[in-house]
Design an enzyme around this catalytic site. Sequence first.
Site, short mmCIF file in Angstrom:
data_model
loop_
_atom_site.label_atom_id
_atom_site.label_comp_id
_atom_site.label_asym_id
_atom_site.label_seq_id
_atom_site.Cartn_x
_atom_site.Cartn_y
_atom_site.Cartn_z
N LYS A 81 71.88 0.95 38.65
CA LYS A 81 70.54 0.93 38.02
C LYS A 81 69.54 0.10 38.80
CE LYS A 81 71.29 3.00 34.01
NZ LYS A 81 70.69 4.30 34.26
N GLU A 103 62.44 1.87 28.66
CA GLU A 103 63.26 2.30 27.52
C GLU A 103 64.71 1.92 27.84
OE1 GLU A 103 62.52 4.16 30.09
OE2 GLU A 103 64.51 4.87 30.59
N SER A 371 79.59 4.33 39.60
CA SER A 371 78.21 3.93 39.28
C SER A 371 78.12 2.55 38.62
CB SER A 371 77.56 4.98 38.38
OG SER A 371 78.35 5.18 37.22
#
Length: 389
Positions: A81, A103, A371
């Site tokens: 991220k 968000e 990830s």
Amino acid sequence: GYFGDFGGQFVPELLMPPLLELEEAMERILPSPEFQDELADILANFVGRPTALTFCPNLSAKLGLNLWLKREDLAHGGAHKINNTIGQALLAKKLGKTRLLAETGAGQHGVATALAAARLGLECTIYMGATDVERQSLNVRRMKLFGAEVVSVESGTKTLKDAINAALRAWIADQKTTHYSFGTAAGPHPFPLLVRELQAVISREARAQFLAQAGRLPDCVVACVGGGSNAIGAFHEFVPDAGVKLVGVEAGGSGAPGDWHSAPLSKEGTPGVLHGMHTQLIQTPEGQILPSHSIAPGLDYPGVGPEHAAYQASGRATYVCVNDDVALDAFLELSRHEGIMPALESSHALGWVLKNAQALPPGSHVMVCLSGRGDKDLDIVNDYLSRKA
Ligand SMILES: C[C@@H](c1c[nH]c2ccccc12)[C@H](N)C(=O)O
């Protein structure tokens, strides 16, 4: 702003000025040597890039494959991220913005935005569904400790899709001083493009590492697909390499008939508009968005980034799905055989490889994009183990 039939800017007129400003900034600032040098320095010395490309000797021997992992779990913050949030925060700063808003549902994007804002001296407001504030309290504490304000969203189903709507509305009201840092390669143009550009660092590194460490390109690149940001980053630099198969793995949920899932591409998704984009959605024939579910909080979304919808339509990538138990078993396999604990999201990608190893040509070189790290999922995994015992 289209990827084939998908993408676009399906937003209220009021939202066009900041989107146009962002598009102009992306074209003028992002490619500039000054921005790229500053971003490269932050990625190296704050994020800890390049992340390793790790060979898995034990699972490779067990599966008759060559299994490699791109270790986004080792990036600062514990997931891919940050590649997106630090890039958008730097861009916002160059635009003279003083605040980021974002968000989050699972909380991962909220945390990654909050730490990027702290690092770059920006204020930060995170919109999060009240239901998610409840069930992701650890991430709420992390966001607040990084100095962010967390706004609990009470509308709709009080989850991610409602948080996105609330954040988009807030951005309209405060567009002069605020940049909306979208959490995945979705949303209205230019977000799918911007997030893809920022996440492409994953495959840019991996392609060079594969050639250096394996002396060849991978036969197959596999990544989990929620909104699709880690997958689009893992695919992007391999797209021109026709010999590299691209597999996106969605979340099938429990798999019980009638249970919710998060697999618009590999199950019965249909084209529609959500959160400013035209893409494949889990919706009723009348266009009402259906609830989604996955044991992996980060994959729990009833839509998908438009570039993935286009890759499915063109056949450049294949989209499959695995259920909760396959992901949980993959979590245990990697932990026990390689000493790496994968996020439940990433476990979906690994689970597909473990389940389909026999169908792949023996000795195939397969790269799974890991990830994120799995520490955040220990309670869910222990609950699964006690039920299985
Ligand atoms: C994957 C990430 C996310 C953040 N924003 C999103 C928008 C659409 C789909 C996914 C996301 C995650 N669900 C989160 O809430 O942080």
